[in-house]
Design a protein around this motif. Structure first.
Motif, PDB file in Angstrom:
ATOM      1  N   ASP A   1       1.422  -0.048 -10.006  1.00  0.00           N
ATOM      2  CA  ASP A   1       1.202   0.060  -8.568  1.00  0.00           C
ATOM      3  C   ASP A   1       1.076   1.510  -8.126  1.00  0.00           C
ATOM      4  O   ASP A   1       0.887   1.782  -6.940  1.00  0.00           O
TER       5      ASP A   1
ATOM      6  N   PHE B   1       0.827  -1.202   0.000  1.00  0.00           N
ATOM      7  CA  PHE B   1       0.000   0.000   0.000  1.00  0.00           C
ATOM      8  C   PHE B   1       0.860   1.250   0.000  1.00  0.00           C
ATOM      9  O   PHE B   1       0.550   2.238  -0.654  1.00  0.00           O
ATOM     10  N   PHE B   2       1.980   1.207   0.749  1.00  0.00           N
ATOM     11  CA  PHE B   2       2.819   2.390   0.840  1.00  0.00           C
ATOM     12  C   PHE B   2       3.969   2.386  -0.152  1.00  0.00           C
ATOM     13  O   PHE B   2       4.896   3.167  -0.019  1.00  0.00           O
ATOM     14  N   GLN B   3       3.891   1.502  -1.137  1.00  0.00           N
ATOM     15  CA  GLN B   3       4.965   1.430  -2.114  1.00  0.00           C
ATOM     16  C   GLN B   3       5.102   2.740  -2.872  1.00  0.00           C
ATOM     17  O   GLN B   3       4.120   3.345  -3.276  1.00  0.00           O
ATOM     18  N   GLN B   4       6.362   3.134  -3.077  1.00  0.00           N
ATOM     19  CA  GLN B   4       6.614   4.430  -3.703  1.00  0.00           C
ATOM     20  C   GLN B   4       6.564   4.350  -5.221  1.00  0.00           C
ATOM     21  O   GLN B   4       6.505   3.276  -5.818  1.00  0.00           O
TER      22      GLN B   4
END
Lengths: 184, 423, 329
Positions: free
Chosen positions: C214, C69-72
């Protein structure tokens, strides 16, 4: 009745339908990308027991009549449909049936059919030399070792070079009709 | 009263301003749930509809946007149509601000707050419509600069995010500040709200222009790629917004007895009439441009007005919209809508104008922009039941927000709900 | 303290309705037991209603871990982070589809600008490119996604409004028609890249316009912006039969996309960045498709641009596509 047959070049199936495979009803699978006629093969020669005849062995004995249009003996089932090129000796060397003939009467070795074809189809030959004609193969980079081009007879049947019409693969689904499967 | 109302929190525990504000909030919550049976019925009705909308959205959240009628051919539908229409409505609050603050019309001051609250409620609806349209709403944080990647200033959508958030903040601040000051019985500090008010006048034009530019900037969609889209947006926004406000303020006047003078309605009527005139004129310009030269570029316009290749879905809609707007204009120009005290004709004209503009700007703008597709095909778009429920639910939430804010604002502005003296 | 007064003069609470409502003073008495009960009942009703509304969420399968979810954004990922992400994706594909995939992240080759050429004299409209692409790029079968759309055009016109997308004659080519396949043109001045509010799509160094699946929020502005209708949206979770999944995947290319994100033709970057041809070029039986490096003066593309009659589709919108249609018959 002559039972010898010197020339029976393999004419692979020219139907493209064979290369489509239906699977699970949900997709078309295109499996076969190889040219219709496969890789370059030498002529398939007639064998009697352990004795193999080459083309010249018959044609040394039997004289070819110039300008003859009908096929006889071993060649009756050969379909010649090359447009206005309807004379066997336009391509085949009269004296040496293992070779093709150039416009000036010189022999063209049988593993270099492009030299023969280019005599009439020079524009296509130029495109082919560069890599624009015919199926793309291997790599997009000519310098890379995967790049290779195919020789004329690997795709075209020289006696009937025009490809038959293809059966089109199915078109896109008409939108707006959602199946139950798509919603759930 | 030393212990404050709830009897729990001691007064001395907090600094005074915080204590007063906390008390204000607690009282506001209590006031929200006080009301006549009719008020309760209205709020419960809206809540039920909102919950239906929420349920429909949960369906969509689980399954994906396949629950809507959108396709790759028509990839924006009623969600963005409503969003586009509502941004215009929000911008229309400025039509109250200008006479009140620039022309210093005292009578308008009373209702400017209501107009700005209207803008706040409408902005909430806009944000909701965009959120439900996203394929991955959880990833909204990608829009935040620094921690996300905000493609400002290249992407027009990023401009839209900036101006809409800014406008919401401006209106929320001005309303909140003025109402709280009125509640406290204090004179508001001019520098804490006047600059924002004047900024909001310019900002209101910008929100709708930026929304128009979302469409105008796409060279691949000839129906939208025209300079007249932005002026048409402004013209129709300043028609529909004040029109809806005329109706809303009459409802407010009728249900709460709050005094709104006839002058305000006259002014609003004038604004609606002129804006509708301009809007219809610009519409006429568009029609001339599309149809006079019979070029191929007008394919989308032909689809909208006359149908194309056997697809006629939007034709009855757009002609009804034109008819409603023209009839509304005629009513407004006639003496029927000018009878003071009796606003039946005026209301009819306003409702017809609003509905007509909703059609013209919503389905009549978004869908023909997509059809025929850049590859020439036409795929009819029909919103699904789920999609429609989400839209209705969001409208209900907007009405709920507006009603709730008025439930607090009217008692404050009429002086009934105010800070008691012994605090 | 009656909150539900009818009529007009209940005085203290301003709960009256109608013309006489205004002007009553508001008074807040301390909370009584009755108000608590009322509040409780109302609260219970609201809670009950809201949980009923949220019931459909029971079916929600959370496919996103907290880390995911917090992937950059792709541009900010370190190689170590990317390795972890690729392994995670392989694991997810194994769990969800039962296929052992290898997901890589091939980088652009320096000194290369990819371009495509399509000979519309030779295209017969057989659609083998369409289906080869679908297989190679793991496109959803239901709902159906196909990056390539072949247009059957009547001879004598460029007007795509006259085209037929759903043609189905016995054999192709049909008489009096010519065929024009359209896919992402990998423009030099892409409208989609300008449109994206989060920068999830950009033009890579070798000219391919890529999407970070993503990072995409699924707003579909790029789909509206594209003048060639080249971008596709995943309206639902993609469904691909297990045996047809292509296990050789690329992070920016043909890996299985999540629901709610955009996808499009990427010139098979997993293949082309390793020297291979795109699948459509390989599948074409008539040799209508050519692919190569614009910067190599010896490439087939440069030969075509020098010697053949070349045009680009919708040149007037200024996108400068790198997909060149040509004809020689």
């Amino acid at each position: 009745m002559c039972t010898l047959s010197c020339l029976f070049c393999l004419f692979a199936s020219t139907t493209f339908a064979a290369d489509i495979e239906r699977s699970a009803g949900l997709a078309m699978k295109v499996v076969d990308y190889t040219p219709v006629r496969g890789r370059f093969r030498p002529l398939k020669l007639r064998r009697e027991g352990f004795f193999q005849y080459t083309c010249n062995e018959c044609h040394r004995v039997f004289d070819t009549i110039e300008g003859r249009k009908s096929r006889v003996a071993e060649h009756v089932d050969l379909k010649l449909n090359h447009g206005s090129n309807d004379n066997c000796l336009n391509c085949h060397h009269k004296m040496n049936r293992d070779a093709y003939v150039a416009h000036d009467g010189k022999e063209i070795p049988s593993d270099k059919p492009e030299e023969l074809c280019s005599q009439c189809h020079n524009m296509i030959y130029r495109d082919w030399k560069v890599g624009i004609h015919g199926r793309a193969r291997g790599s997009w980079n000519r310098a890379e070792e995967g790049w290779h081009s195919l020789v004329c007879t690997e795709c075209h049947d020289p006696h009937d070079p025009k490809f038959p019409e293809l059966v089109p693969m199915p078109g896109p689904a008409i939108p707006g009709r959602k199946t139950e499967k798509e919603i759930h | 009263m030393e212990k404050g109302e709830s009897g729990i929190i001691p007064k001395e525990a907090f600094p005074e301003f915080l204590y007063k504000y906390g008390l204000f909030l607690i009282r506001a919550v209590r006031l929200s749930f006080r009301g006549h049976v009719a008020f309760y019925a209205w709020m419960i009705f809206l809540s039920v509809i909102s919950l239906f909308g929420l349920r429909a959205y949960c369906n969509q959240f689980v399954e994906g946007l396949i629950t809507t009628g959108m396709t790759d051919q028509v990839s924006w539908g009623v969600y963005i149509a409503n969003f586009t229409f509502l941004v215009g409505m929000a911008a229309a609050a400025v039509m109250l601000v200008i006479p009140a603050y620039i022309y210093k019309d005292e009578e308008m001051h009373n209702i400017v707050i209501f107009g700005e609250l209207f803008a706040v409620a409408v902005m909430i609806m806009c944000m909701l419509f965009v959120t439900v349209d996203l394929g991955r709403p959880g990833r909204f944080w990608h829009l935040i600069p620094v921690i996300g990647h905000f493609n400002f200033p290249i992407s027009m959508l990023s401009w839209d995010v900036v101006v809409l958030m800014g406008y919401l903040a401006l209106n929320a601040h001005v309303c909140g500040y003025l109402l709280y000051m009125k509640y406290l019985g204090q004179k508001p500090n001019k520098w804490l709200y006047m600059p924002f008010v004047f900024l909001s006048i310019v900002w209101a034009i910008s929100i709708h222009t930026v929304t128009a530019f979302l469409y105008v900037g796409l060279a691949g969609r000839p129906f939208w790629n025209a300079a007249i889209v932005a002026p048409r947006f402004i013209g129709s926004a300043f028609t529909a917004g004040p029109a809806l406000m005329i109706v809303a303020f009459q409802i407010i006047r009728g249900t709460t007895g709050y005094h709104i003078g006839d002058r305000a309605f006259r002014l609003l009527r004038q604004i609606v009439t002129i804006s509708l005139l301009i809007s219809l004129f610009l519409f006429g310009c568009e029609i001339f441009k599309e149809f006079y030269s019979q070029s191929l570029h007008s394919a989308s316009a032909r689809y909208l007005f006359f149908g194309l290749h056997g697809h006629y879905a939007l034709v009855p809609w757009i002609w009804s919209a034109i008819a409603m707007e023209i009839i509304a204009l005629l009513i407004l120009l006639s003496r029927f809508s000018r009878k003071p005290g009796s606003y039946g004709w005026l209301n009819l004209a306003c409702i017809m104008a609003t509905v007509g503009i909703w059609i013209e700007k919503g389905p009549g703008l978004i869908i023909p922009g997509f059809l025929p597709t850049p590859l020439g095909e036409i795929v009819d778009y029909v919103p699904t039941y789920n999609e429609t429920m989400v839209c209705v639910g969001i409208w209900a939430i907007g009405a709920l927000a507006f009603s709730w804010m008025l439930r607090l604002a009217i008692p404050i502005t009429s002086g009934v709900f105010h800070c008691t003296e012994d605090e | 303290m009656s909150d539900k007064s009818t009529g007009n003069n209940s005085g203290a609470d301003n709960t009256s309705f109608g013309k006489n409502a205004a002007g009553k003073k508001e008074m807040f008495k301390p909370l009584s037991r009755r108000s608590f009960i009322k509040a409780g009942a109302l609260g219970a009703l609201l809670l009950g209603g809201t949980s009923t509304a949220l019931l459909p969420l029971r079916k929600f399968k959370n496919d996103t871990s907290l880390e995911a979810f917090f992937q950059q954004h792709y541009a900010r990922l370190t190689p170590e982070r990317m390795d972890r992400i690729l392994k995670r994706i392989e694991q997810e594909i194994k769990e969800r589809h039962g296929v052992d995939a290898h997901v890589k992240d091939p980088k652009p080759i320096p000194g290369v600008q990819f371009a495509y050429a399509l000979n519309i004299s030779r295209c017969v409209g057989c659609r083998r490119c369409v289906h080869a692409c679908v297989e190679e790029n793991n496109q959803s079968r239901s709902p159906e996604i196909q990056y390539i759309r072949v247009l059957e055009m009547p001879e004598g016109t460029f007007d795509v409004e006259k085209s037929d997308h759903y043609y189905d004659p016995e054999t192709v080519p049909a008489k009096g028609k010519y065929y024009m396949p359209v896919q992402c043109q990998q423009c030099e001045n892409p409208a989609c890249v300008k449109a994206c509010p989060v920068g999830a799509t950009w033009k890579d160094e070798d000219g391919i316009v890529v999407i970070d699946y993503d990072w995409c929020i699924g707003c579909r502005y790029c789909e509206a912006a594209c003048p060639y209708w080249a971008r596709r949206f995943n309206f639902a979770e993609p469904k691909i039969p297990k045996e047809q999944i292509n296990p050789d995947m690329a992070y920016l290319g043909n890996r299985i996309r999540p629901k709610g994100t955009m996808e499009k033709c990427t010139f098979c970057l997993g293949r082309t960045r390793n020297g291979l041809l795109p699948k459509c070029a390989e599948a074409c039986p008539t040799g209508s498709r050519q692919f190569g490096n614009l910067l190599d003066p010896d490439s087939v593309i440069r030969h075509i641009l020098r010697e053949k009659r070349v045009y680009v589709f919708k040149e007037d919108v200024g996108t400068r596509p790198k997909f060149y249609y040509w004809f020689d018959k």
